[in-house]
Design an enzyme around this catalytic site. Structure first.
Site, PDB file in Angstrom:
ATOM      1  N   GLU A   1       1.703  -5.124  -8.099  1.00  0.00           N
ATOM      2  CA  GLU A   1       1.711  -4.219  -6.952  1.00  0.00           C
ATOM      3  C   GLU A   1       1.549  -5.078  -5.701  1.00  0.00           C
ATOM      4  O   GLU A   1       0.557  -5.785  -5.555  1.00  0.00           O
ATOM      5  CB  GLU A   1       0.574  -3.195  -7.045  1.00  0.00           C
TER       6      GLU A   1
ATOM      7  N   ASP B   1      -2.967  -4.634  -9.742  1.00  0.00           N
ATOM      8  CA  ASP B   1      -3.341  -3.975  -8.491  1.00  0.00           C
ATOM      9  C   ASP B   1      -3.382  -4.987  -7.336  1.00  0.00           C
ATOM     10  O   ASP B   1      -4.023  -6.038  -7.460  1.00  0.00           O
ATOM     11  CB  ASP B   1      -4.730  -3.353  -8.687  1.00  0.00           C
TER      12      ASP B   1
ATOM     13  N   ASP C   1      -4.014  -1.262 -16.229  1.00  0.00           N
ATOM     14  CA  ASP C   1      -4.125  -1.565 -14.809  1.00  0.00           C
ATOM     15  C   ASP C   1      -5.103  -2.729 -14.684  1.00  0.00           C
ATOM     16  O   ASP C   1      -6.203  -2.687 -15.234  1.00  0.00           O
ATOM     17  CB  ASP C   1      -4.657  -0.328 -14.068  1.00  0.00           C
TER      18      ASP C   1
ATOM     19  N   HIS D   1       0.015   7.426  -7.973  1.00  0.00           N
ATOM     20  CA  HIS D   1      -1.245   8.118  -7.648  1.00  0.00           C
ATOM     21  C   HIS D   1      -1.673   7.908  -6.196  1.00  0.00           C
ATOM     22  O   HIS D   1      -2.687   8.468  -5.781  1.00  0.00           O
ATOM     23  CB  HIS D   1      -2.339   7.621  -8.592  1.00  0.00           C
ATOM     24  N   ASP D   2      -0.933   7.085  -5.440  1.00  0.00           N
ATOM     25  CA  ASP D   2      -1.276   6.827  -4.035  1.00  0.00           C
ATOM     26  C   ASP D   2      -0.321   7.528  -3.069  1.00  0.00           C
ATOM     27  O   ASP D   2      -0.487   7.409  -1.850  1.00  0.00           O
ATOM     28  CB  ASP D   2      -1.198   5.321  -3.735  1.00  0.00           C
TER      29      ASP D   2
HETATM   30  O1  TEU Z   1      -3.385   0.474  -3.788  1.00  0.00           O
HETATM   31  C1  TEU Z   1      -3.123  -0.461  -2.801  1.00  0.00           C
HETATM   32  C2  TEU Z   1      -2.445  -0.035  -1.550  1.00  0.00           C
HETATM   33  O2  TEU Z   1      -2.048  -0.899  -0.819  1.00  0.00           O
HETATM   34  C3  TEU Z   1      -2.221   1.341  -1.086  1.00  0.00           C
HETATM   35  O3  TEU Z   1      -1.250   2.043  -1.713  1.00  0.00           O
HETATM   36  C4  TEU Z   1      -3.499   2.104  -0.893  1.00  0.00           C
HETATM   37  O4  TEU Z   1      -3.788   2.885  -2.003  1.00  0.00           O
HETATM   38  C5  TEU Z   1      -3.476   3.031   0.269  1.00  0.00           C
HETATM   39  O5  TEU Z   1      -2.710   4.141  -0.062  1.00  0.00           O
HETATM   40  C6  TEU Z   1      -3.060   2.454   1.550  1.00  0.00           C
HETATM   41  O6  TEU Z   1      -2.849   3.478   2.479  1.00  0.00           O
HETATM   42  C7  TEU Z   1      -4.055   0.053  -4.942  1.00  0.00           C
HETATM   43  C8  TEU Z   1      -4.282   1.231  -5.854  1.00  0.00           C
HETATM   44  O7  TEU Z   1      -3.048   1.722  -6.288  1.00  0.00           O
HETATM   45  C9  TEU Z   1      -5.108   2.247  -5.139  1.00  0.00           C
HETATM   46  O8  TEU Z   1      -5.270   3.431  -5.865  1.00  0.00           O
HETATM   47  C10 TEU Z   1      -6.457   1.618  -4.863  1.00  0.00           C
HETATM   48  O9  TEU Z   1      -7.228   2.491  -4.080  1.00  0.00           O
HETATM   49  C11 TEU Z   1      -6.318   0.284  -4.135  1.00  0.00           C
HETATM   50  O10 TEU Z   1      -5.305  -0.553  -4.661  1.00  0.00           O
HETATM   51  C12 TEU Z   1      -7.604  -0.494  -4.261  1.00  0.00           C
HETATM   52  O11 TEU Z   1      -7.795  -0.916  -5.567  1.00  0.00           O
END
Ligand code: TEU
Length: 585
Positions: free
Chosen positions: A275, A217, A109, A347-348
């Site tokens: 992403e 990310d 990542d 994970h989100d």
């Molecule tokens: O996530 C970015 C993002 O835009 C979203 O999915 C966010 O996690 C959130 O759910 C918006 O509602 C990435 C990573 O995957 C996430 O785990 C991190 O917290 C974020 O970036 C910051 O690095």
């Protein structure tokens, strides 16, 4: 059944990742090896048999770098070391070698939109206004006429992804710094060429160590509109939406192409995935057109935003067909040029069987029908840890059970602005990122085989009936069904390389599509609902697939009904029934 003795030999074709399946490990919740309740690298090492048996080609490892863990590792304080909670660089090297020995590639990542506020770069940047690294981050004075630190004095009105303003006041140097996420995640200033050089150097360091690529990310947020204008304040919102100033910003493609030249040129066999929240189909074509040399594929967000209401935590139920319509739109948009990632979970996101399926009445059917729909489209599928077991959302009912910074901040803000506690908790019960973060359910023992200690986030109590030990080797399990789907992608070129044509013309709950590659054809018919439906197809398709008794096309090569039924392709589908037909190969 493990074929550990004969490691698979990964393809060396430049677009090998089209026939590959990626598995995401969120290390904190995968496997603990030392009893501290937090997953670690040696824990992953213990579970490689599971990954090899599943048949995945690549592991994407969420961040394991040194970090204060404000956002579970997405806040990095040292890009060149492993956080002690996860292990050491020696553990990392051992894990990488063990994966490579099994023919599995490892993707890191890459979190370079921001660092931790404890990263030495930021510590130096905040030390004084004339620090050599001041310009490595976004520092701005208060709004003209306002007093720094007062509400509304922020340089712009933007709202952070994690609630509240995107600016943090620094009393000592009398300026604000920008953080699109938490205040402990200051944004790097990619306008500064020294920042870019440092990032590229770090990326080469990991590639030289042997890693096989990066998941980048929020990579489409790295270029900001330097004017940093205020954004529109939408109905019911306290802060403005600044996304027009930082989503796909003015220099983004330039930065990605520079990164490609500086880091990836001359290295083969890698995989890169950006992403990209807020990306459109047209943007995605630009990011992933191989001729432009940016990234191999993106994570787009349209289908995981469909159920957001006025906010993520005020979701709305989806209509039948909405999910399929969105996914099909992306299939069409990238049909000529570009490549997409196929995912329902990470994970989100909440667990897909709870969110898009029917975890109560049709758990097995919906877990496998959703998997069928996803894995056989054009694109590279991603399996999030536990998805291959049909893991469900957590039954948390009080705020103390949640750990995620986004959930906790959103809850606090909702309650402070007058939302009833029960309503705020209801939003979390559907959408919290913690649903994806409960420990992987390895077996039915008290902590599901995840840890001998106290897990950092409670294990889902349904691990007594949903777990890997029960499922591996059971032909009627979600795990074995995923294994079969992954094998199909490896065995049939049509899955990785075929065209996509949507085929259903009837009830919106039926999603059917045809894939064609030379003489090889595949037809997928899935009922994405808890009611029985008869499919209807466009006429051309019916002519192609009505082949008469005993011909290919009459008997599915894969079905999620138990026991298998040799149903013709136009037979009615039971709730969440999915069937796959093949011809011509
Ligand atoms: O996530 C970015 C993002 O835009 C979203 O999915 C966010 O996690 C959130 O759910 C918006 O509602 C990435 C990573 O995957 C996430 O785990 C991190 O917290 C974020 O970036 C910051 O690095």
């Amino acid at each position: 059944m493990s074929n550990a003795a004969e490691p698979r030999h990964p393809s060396t074709a430049p677009d090998w990742w089209k026939s590959a399946v990626v598995y995401q490990v969120y290390p904190r919740s995968f496997q603990d090896s030392d009893g501290d309740g937090i997953g670690d690298l040696r824990g992953i090492l213990q579970r490689l048999d599971h990954l090899e048996r599943l048949g995945v080609d690549v592991v994407w490892l969420s961040p394991i770098y040194r970090s204060p863990q404000a956002d579970n590792g997405y806040d990095i304080s040292d890009y060149h070391d492993i956080d002690p909670v996860f292990g050491t660089l020696a553990d990392f090297d051992e894990l990488l070698a063990a994966m490579h020995a099994r023919g599995i590639r490892l993707v890191m990542d890459l979190v370079v939109n921001h660092t931790s506020d404890e990263h030495p770069w930021f510590v130096e940047s905040r030390a004084s206004r004339d620090s050599a690294k001041r310009d490595w981050y976004w520092w701005r004075p208060p709004r003209p006429g306002a007093r720094g630190g007062d509400p509304g004095a922020e340089p712009t009105n933007w709202e952070s992804f994690f609630s509240g303003p995107t600016w943090e006041w620094d009393e000592a140097t009398g300026e604000y710094f920008l953080h699109l996420f938490d205040r402990k995640q200051p944004d790097l200033n990619w306008e500064n060429p020294e920042v870019r050089t440092a990032v590229y150097e770090m990326m080469r360091w990991w590639l030289d160590r042997g890693v096989d690529g990066f998941r980048m990310d929020v990579i489409n947020l790295i270029s900001k509109h330097p004017g940093l204008p205020d954004g529109p304040v939408r109905d019911g919102k306290r802060y403005g939406d600044g996304s027009a100033s930082y989503v796909n910003g003015p220099r983004l493609h330039e930065f990605l192409q520079e990164m490609h030249r500086e880091v990836f040129d001359g290295r083969d066999g890698l995989i890169t995935v950006g992403e990209t929240p807020g990306v459109t189909v047209d943007d995605a074509v630009l990011f992933t057109d191989p001729a432009r040399r940016e990234v191999d594929m993106v994570f787009q967000f349209e289908h995981v935003g469909l159920d957001h209401g006025v906010s993520k935590f005020r979701p709305r139920p989806l209509e039948p067909g909405e999910l399929a319509a969105s996914l099909a739109k992306w299939q069409d948009g990238l049909r000529e040029t570009g490549w997409n990632s196929l995912y329902l979970e990470n994970h989100d996101q909440p667990r897909s069987v709870s969110r898009f399926g029917d975890a109560d009445e049709h758990w097995y059917g919906s877990a496998t029908a959703l998997a069928t729909m996803l894995h056989l489209m054009r694109g590279t599928p991603y399996v999030y840890q536990g998805q291959e077991l049909g893991m469900t959302n957590a039954p948390f009912s009080v705020i103390d059970e949640y750990r995620d910074i986004e959930s906790l901040n959103a809850y606090a803000e909702e309650v402070a602005s007058g939302t009833a506690v029960a309503d705020a908790l209801y939003g979390l019960s559907l959408m919290s990122r913690d649903h994806a973060r409960t420990p992987v359910q390895w077996d039915a023992s008290p902590n599901a085989g995840f840890t001998s200690g106290e897990p950092w986030l409670p294990v889902n109590p349904n691990h007594d009936r949903i777990n890997a030990a029960d499922q591996a080797g059971d032909p009627g399990s979600v795990f074995e069904y995923y294994r079969a789907l992954i094998a199909l992608r490896h065995e049939r070129p049509v899955v990785g390389h075929g065209s996509f044509e949507r085929a259903d013309a009837g009830h919106p709950a039926i999603f059917a599509y045809e894939r064609v590659h030379g003489a090889e054809r595949l037809l997928v018919v899935a009922n994405l609902s808890s009611a029985e439906h008869a499919p209807a197809f466009d006429l051309d398709l019916a002519a192609r697939w009505t082949t008469g008794a005993g011909e290919p096309g009459d008997v599915p090569i894969l079905t999620n009904t138990i026991p298998d039924s040799p149903a013709p392709f136009d037979a009615p589908l039971a709730p969440w029934e999915a069937r796959v037909y093949a011809a011509g190969a």
